[in-house]
Design a protein around this motif. Structure first.
Motif, PDB file in Angstrom:
ATOM      1  N   VAL A  56       0.906  -1.128  -0.116  1.00 33.40           N
ATOM      2  CA  VAL A  56      -0.172  -0.002  -0.016  1.00 33.40           C
ATOM      3  C   VAL A  56       0.829   1.112   0.025  1.00 33.40           C
ATOM      4  N   SER A  57       1.770   1.279   1.023  1.00 29.88           N
ATOM      5  CA  SER A  57       2.666   2.379   0.906  1.00 29.88           C
ATOM      6  C   SER A  57       4.071   1.913   1.840  1.00 29.88           C
ATOM      7  N   GLY A  58       5.137   2.764   1.369  1.00 29.84           N
ATOM      8  CA  GLY A  58       6.253   2.430   2.055  1.00 29.84           C
ATOM      9  C   GLY A  58       7.385   3.442   2.309  1.00 29.84           C
ATOM     10  N   GLU A  59       8.375   3.338   3.137  1.00 31.46           N
ATOM     11  CA  GLU A  59       9.291   4.143   3.180  1.00 31.46           C
ATOM     12  C   GLU A  59      10.814   3.272   3.589  1.00 31.46           C
ATOM     13  N   SER A  60      11.593   3.715   3.176  1.00 28.95           N
ATOM     14  CA  SER A  60      13.137   3.279   3.130  1.00 28.95           C
ATOM     15  C   SER A  60      13.934   4.059   4.098  1.00 28.95           C
ATOM     16  N   GLN A  61      15.168   3.518   4.652  1.00 34.79           N
ATOM     17  CA  GLN A  61      15.964   4.045   5.401  1.00 34.79           C
ATOM     18  C   GLN A  61      17.359   3.548   5.322  1.00 34.79           C
ATOM     19  N   VAL A  62      18.190   4.380   5.131  1.00 31.77           N
ATOM     20  CA  VAL A  62      19.895   4.008   4.876  1.00 31.77           C
ATOM     21  C   VAL A  62      20.361   3.473   6.330  1.00 31.77           C
ATOM     22  N   VAL A  63      20.764   2.500   6.455  1.00 32.69           N
ATOM     23  CA  VAL A  63      21.569   2.060   7.531  1.00 32.69           C
ATOM     24  C   VAL A  63      22.572   1.187   7.056  1.00 32.69           C
ATOM     25  N   ALA A  64      23.087   0.115   7.731  1.00 32.37           N
ATOM     26  CA  ALA A  64      24.129  -0.933   7.554  1.00 32.37           C
ATOM     27  C   ALA A  64      23.365  -1.675   6.420  1.00 32.37           C
ATOM     28  N   GLY A  65      22.905  -1.103   5.286  1.00 33.21           N
ATOM     29  CA  GLY A  65      22.308  -1.728   4.322  1.00 33.21           C
ATOM     30  C   GLY A  65      20.972  -0.927   4.291  1.00 33.21           C
ATOM     31  N   MET A  66      19.638  -1.523   4.115  1.00 33.93           N
ATOM     32  CA  MET A  66      18.495  -0.674   3.826  1.00 33.93           C
ATOM     33  C   MET A  66      17.449  -1.172   4.662  1.00 33.93           C
ATOM     34  N   ASN A  67      16.618  -0.581   5.454  1.00 34.94           N
ATOM     35  CA  ASN A  67      15.602  -0.900   6.137  1.00 34.94           C
ATOM     36  C   ASN A  67      14.291  -0.333   5.244  1.00 34.94           C
ATOM     37  N   TYR A  68      13.248  -1.139   5.219  1.00 34.15           N
ATOM     38  CA  TYR A  68      11.839  -0.889   4.457  1.00 34.15           C
ATOM     39  C   TYR A  68      10.944  -1.110   5.543  1.00 34.15           C
ATOM     40  N   GLU A  89      17.345  -5.065   4.782  1.00 36.20           N
ATOM     41  CA  GLU A  89      17.795  -5.813   3.265  1.00 36.20           C
ATOM     42  C   GLU A  89      19.418  -5.392   3.216  1.00 36.20           C
ATOM     43  N   LYS A  90      20.540  -6.380   3.020  1.00 38.26           N
ATOM     44  CA  LYS A  90      21.876  -6.290   2.802  1.00 38.26           C
ATOM     45  C   LYS A  90      22.006  -6.616   1.339  1.00 38.26           C
ATOM     46  N   PRO A  91      21.549  -5.746   0.373  1.00 34.64           N
ATOM     47  CA  PRO A  91      21.811  -6.178  -0.920  1.00 34.64           C
ATOM     48  C   PRO A  91      22.892  -6.576  -1.568  1.00 34.64           C
ATOM     49  N   TRP A  92      24.022  -6.408  -0.965  1.00 33.64           N
ATOM     50  CA  TRP A  92      25.385  -6.946  -1.524  1.00 33.64           C
ATOM     51  C   TRP A  92      25.441  -8.546  -0.956  1.00 33.64           C
ATOM     52  N   LEU A  93      24.952  -8.725  -0.036  1.00 30.48           N
ATOM     53  CA  LEU A  93      24.766 -10.248   0.593  1.00 30.48           C
ATOM     54  C   LEU A  93      23.459 -10.846   0.002  1.00 30.48           C
ATOM     55  N   LYS A  94      22.678 -10.203  -0.655  1.00 31.58           N
ATOM     56  CA  LYS A  94      21.290 -10.881  -1.004  1.00 31.58           C
ATOM     57  C   LYS A  94      20.740 -11.444   0.182  1.00 31.58           C
ATOM     58  N   SER A  95      20.758 -10.605   1.269  1.00 30.07           N
ATOM     59  CA  SER A  95      20.262 -11.160   2.419  1.00 30.07           C
ATOM     60  C   SER A  95      19.034 -10.193   2.872  1.00 30.07           C
ATOM     61  N   MET A  96      17.761 -10.754   3.424  1.00 28.06           N
ATOM     62  CA  MET A  96      16.859 -10.117   3.954  1.00 28.06           C
ATOM     63  C   MET A  96      16.397 -10.614   5.317  1.00 28.06           C
TER      64      MET A  96
END
Length: 106
Positions: A56-68, A89-96
């Motif tokens: 429906v909606s969302g926000e993102s936050q830069v941390v040691a990776g990304m929070n959604y 999410e840590k995209p470089w590790l393909k980890s959620m």
């Protein structure tokens, strides 16, 4: 030359380090993937019968990776409800990792 890896990996979102920023395109396939992951992880952990419907909606936050932080509609035995999910999410590790999932009041 510097490379903006976040915009290459996650073009759906605008970034403000530390603060929450609105997700511009909630129909982005990556955002949908995160929403689906949140529901499937919740189901796996709780053994509930919940099915993903939409983001429906969302926000993102830069941390040691990304929070959604997503508001997700999910269906349980024919009744749809909204939930707030936070996925790290840590995209470089393909980890959620699902860090929070809770129902929202109607």
């Amino acid at each position: 030359m510097s490379i903006d890896y976040f915009n290459i990996l996650l073009p759906c979102c605008s970034y403000r380090v530390g603060g929450w920023s609105p997700i511009k395109d909630i129909k982005d396939p990556h955002v949908i993937e995160i929403g689906e992951f949140a529901v499937s992880e919740y189901v796996r952990k709780t053994k509930s019968d919940l099915n993903f419907v939409t983001v429906v909606s969302g926000e993102s936050q830069v941390v040691a990776g990304m929070n959604y932080k997503l508001v997700i509609t999910a269906n349980h035995t024919g009744e749809s409800n909204n939930y707030e999910a936070i996925v790290w999410e840590k995209p470089w590790l393909k980890s959620m990792n699902l860090t929070s999932f809770k129902p929202l009041e109607k």
